[in-house]
Design an enzyme around this catalytic site. Structure first.
Site, PDB file in Angstrom:
ATOM      1  N   HIS A 152     -69.687  38.490  11.033  1.00 22.58           N
ATOM      2  CA  HIS A 152     -68.877  38.581  12.363  1.00 22.58           C
ATOM      3  C   HIS A 152     -67.567  37.704  11.808  1.00 22.58           C
ATOM      4  O   HIS A 152     -67.696  37.224  12.186  1.00 22.58           O
ATOM      5  CB  HIS A 152     -69.209  37.517  13.170  1.00 22.58           C
ATOM      6  N   ASP A 166     -68.784  41.395  19.391  1.00 22.06           N
ATOM      7  CA  ASP A 166     -68.241  42.895  18.429  1.00 22.06           C
ATOM      8  C   ASP A 166     -68.291  44.217  19.196  1.00 22.06           C
ATOM      9  O   ASP A 166     -67.672  44.706  19.338  1.00 22.06           O
ATOM     10  CB  ASP A 166     -68.365  42.444  17.149  1.00 22.06           C
TER      11      ASP A 166
HETATM   12  P1  NDP Z   1     -65.016  26.723  21.158  1.00 23.02           P
HETATM   13  O1  NDP Z   1     -66.115  26.682  22.743  1.00 23.02           O
HETATM   14  O2  NDP Z   1     -64.150  27.764  21.594  1.00 23.02           O
HETATM   15  O3  NDP Z   1     -65.516  27.776  20.269  1.00 23.02           O
HETATM   16  C1  NDP Z   1     -66.996  27.628  19.659  1.00 23.02           C
HETATM   17  C2  NDP Z   1     -67.265  27.776  17.859  1.00 23.02           C
HETATM   18  O4  NDP Z   1     -67.144  29.200  18.475  1.00 23.02           O
HETATM   19  C3  NDP Z   1     -65.809  27.891  17.201  1.00 23.02           C
HETATM   20  O5  NDP Z   1     -66.419  28.182  15.822  1.00 23.02           O
HETATM   21  C4  NDP Z   1     -66.151  29.388  17.394  1.00 23.02           C
HETATM   22  O6  NDP Z   1     -65.205  29.776  16.110  1.00 23.02           O
HETATM   23  C5  NDP Z   1     -67.132  30.364  18.258  1.00 23.02           C
HETATM   24  N1  NDP Z   1     -66.745  31.629  17.993  1.00 23.02           N
HETATM   25  C6  NDP Z   1     -67.439  32.471  17.548  1.00 23.02           C
HETATM   26  N2  NDP Z   1     -66.679  33.266  17.996  1.00 23.02           N
HETATM   27  C7  NDP Z   1     -65.586  33.302  19.282  1.00 23.02           C
HETATM   28  C8  NDP Z   1     -64.943  34.035  19.890  1.00 23.02           C
HETATM   29  N3  NDP Z   1     -65.488  35.197  20.170  1.00 23.02           N
HETATM   30  N4  NDP Z   1     -64.255  33.641  21.256  1.00 23.02           N
HETATM   31  C9  NDP Z   1     -63.562  32.056  19.952  1.00 23.02           C
HETATM   32  N5  NDP Z   1     -64.631  31.746  19.535  1.00 23.02           N
HETATM   33  C10 NDP Z   1     -66.148  32.036  18.820  1.00 23.02           C
HETATM   34  O7  NDP Z   1     -63.979  25.879  20.776  1.00 23.02           O
HETATM   35  P2  NDP Z   1     -63.890  24.115  21.838  1.00 23.02           P
HETATM   36  O8  NDP Z   1     -62.936  23.430  20.234  1.00 23.02           O
HETATM   37  O9  NDP Z   1     -63.206  24.577  23.199  1.00 23.02           O
HETATM   38  O10 NDP Z   1     -65.101  23.400  21.764  1.00 23.02           O
HETATM   39  C11 NDP Z   1     -65.932  23.126  20.356  1.00 23.02           C
HETATM   40  C12 NDP Z   1     -66.755  22.456  20.756  1.00 23.02           C
HETATM   41  O11 NDP Z   1     -68.263  21.241  19.691  1.00 23.02           O
HETATM   42  C13 NDP Z   1     -66.138  21.050  21.141  1.00 23.02           C
HETATM   43  O12 NDP Z   1     -66.132  19.939  22.116  1.00 23.02           O
HETATM   44  C14 NDP Z   1     -66.978  19.884  19.751  1.00 23.02           C
HETATM   45  O13 NDP Z   1     -66.243  18.422  20.325  1.00 23.02           O
HETATM   46  C15 NDP Z   1     -68.181  20.194  19.311  1.00 23.02           C
HETATM   47  N6  NDP Z   1     -68.775  20.449  18.340  1.00 23.02           N
HETATM   48  C16 NDP Z   1     -70.058  19.711  18.634  1.00 23.02           C
HETATM   49  C17 NDP Z   1     -70.769  19.453  17.605  1.00 23.02           C
HETATM   50  C18 NDP Z   1     -71.644  19.446  17.555  1.00 23.02           C
HETATM   51  O14 NDP Z   1     -72.329  19.151  18.757  1.00 23.02           O
HETATM   52  N7  NDP Z   1     -72.540  18.368  16.673  1.00 23.02           N
HETATM   53  C19 NDP Z   1     -69.743  19.746  15.857  1.00 23.02           C
HETATM   54  C20 NDP Z   1     -68.806  20.280  16.072  1.00 23.02           C
HETATM   55  C21 NDP Z   1     -68.076  20.839  17.231  1.00 23.02           C
HETATM   56  P3  NDP Z   1     -63.185  30.156  15.630  1.00 23.02           P
HETATM   57  O15 NDP Z   1     -62.773  28.479  15.872  1.00 23.02           O
HETATM   58  O16 NDP Z   1     -63.321  31.212  14.858  1.00 23.02           O
HETATM   59  O17 NDP Z   1     -62.901  30.301  17.202  1.00 23.02           O
END
Ligand code: NDP
Length: 328
Positions: free
Chosen positions: A187, A159
């Site tokens: 945020h 931001d």
């Molecule tokens: P991203 O990598 O795009 O995003 C991950 C997180 O970052 C989301 O919560 C997203 O929020 C957040 N975020 C914060 N700021 C921003 C921003 N400015 N722009 C975009 N995102 C932002 O998500 P993916 O779905 O591609 O990947 C998530 C991964 O996490 C998957 O591989 C999944 O398997 C994994 N995962 C792992 C866990 C663990 O390690 N225990 C638990 C849960 C998931 P928002 O949703 O609001 O965009």
């Protein structure tokens, strides 16, 4: 040779993870002379994808990358961790109520907080990126009672960077001409990007803009809704810019902020500026010797006060909601 710093990234197979890991391994997170060992945490069904990313990391032959471990077990992932980047979170899906979202994230950030408590290095620093980031950070922190509370932070640097770029464009200056910009609060769409204390080439930024209508009706909403605008244009959430901001946040936390400037970080409040103690809220901070402190003594006018209060009220609501769910 220096011992490698252990950097754990959760959600490593996701979009942000993909943009983040290569920059960590190439030295942008901690510095060009600091070797890193990466630990990638993923959910079981995404471990294979994380292994694919690790293959690519290998193929870069980064001189600073001393090893990569991949796991679906939080205890293993956070054992000995120095820097924890909590990126993986449960995204809000259609029809999902806020309570469901908070509960799903409680299921992720509670065990991660416990694992950090059990195994992290004494100097651990935690940055939460996964949304709702401030409250996810609070959940993790509350389950890590042996780790100093101030080591849990959440990201508002994207931001901050978005605000820098919008302001630079408006005034036709370079982003490097702008200092002392602040993001206050959560945020989320209620965040408050503050130009009243910012400086452009030494002049007050709000005065340099001299256009309250632009500030209220364009600047603030553009910064706050930039994520949605990127989804609309790109067909996917911002990922590289989020990763870049995570790099900036940790880099400055470890290496310090520039003289005469500050950055925005969501950190546990000490009660400064009327933000209830303990809430993880964004403030203007400077960093010296690896420790941040909130910039004190800024005069907050009525306009800013109302905006800060609104965002902080949302954080209070989120905290009360996770409390009611028994997550903290
Ligand atoms: P991203 O990598 O795009 O995003 C991950 C997180 O970052 C989301 O919560 C997203 O929020 C957040 N975020 C914060 N700021 C921003 C921003 N400015 N722009 C975009 N995102 C932002 O998500 P993916 O779905 O591609 O990947 C998530 C991964 O996490 C998957 O591989 C999944 O398997 C994994 N995962 C792992 C866990 C663990 O390690 N225990 C638990 C849960 C998931 P928002 O949703 O609001 O965009």
């Amino acid at each position: 040779t220096r011992t490698p710093v252990n950097v754990t990234v959760t959600g490593a197979a996701g979009q942000i993870g993909y943009a983040l890991l290569f920059r960590i391994a190439s030295g942008h997170l901690l510095g060009p002379d600091v070797p890193v060992r990466l630990r990638l945490l993923e959910i079981p069904q995404a471990v294979k994808a994380a292994e694919g990313t690790a293959m690519e990391l290998d193929d870069c032959a980064f001189p600073l990358l001393s090893g990569i471990d991949i796991t679906d077990d939080a205890k293993t992932a956070f054992d000995g961790v120095n820097v924890a980047l909590l990126v993986g979170a449960r995204p809000r899906t259609k029809g999902m109520e806020r309570g469901d979202l908070l509960e799903a994230n409680g299921g992720i950030f509670k065990p991660q907080g416990e694992a950090i408590n059990a195994g992290a290095a004494d100097d651990v620093r935690v940055l939460v990126v996964g949304n709702p980031a401030n409250t996810n950070a609070l959940i993790a922190q509350q389950h890590a009672p042996d780790v100093p509370a101030e080591r849990f932070t959440a990201m508002t640097r994207l931001d901050h960077n978005r605000a820098l770029s919008q302001l630079a464009k408006k005034l036709g200056v370079s982003v490097t001409d702008i200092k002392k910009l602040t993001i206050w609060g959560n945020h989320s769409a209620t965040q408050y990007p503050d130009l009243f204390h910012a400086e452009v080439k030494g002049q007050n930024a709000a005065q340099a803009v001299n256009d309250q209508a632009w500030l209220e009706n364009e600047f603030i909403p553009t910064v706050a809704k930039r994520g949605a605008a990127i989804i609309e244009a790109r067909g996917a959430s911002s990922a590289a810019s989020a990763a870049n901001a995570a790099i900036d946040h940790v880099h400055d936390w470890v290496n310090g902020t520039a003289e005469g400037d500050w950055v925005s970080m969501a950190i546990p409040s000490d009660g400064s500026y009327g933000v209830p103690e303990g809430l993880i809220s964004s403030f203007p901070v400077t960093v010296t010797d690896g420790e941040y402190s909130i910039v004190q003594g800024l005069e907050i006018d009525e306009f800013s006060r109302a905006r800060i209060d609104a965002s902080v009220a949302e954080l209070v609501e989120e905290r009360d909601a996770v409390k009611a769910l028994g997550l903290i």
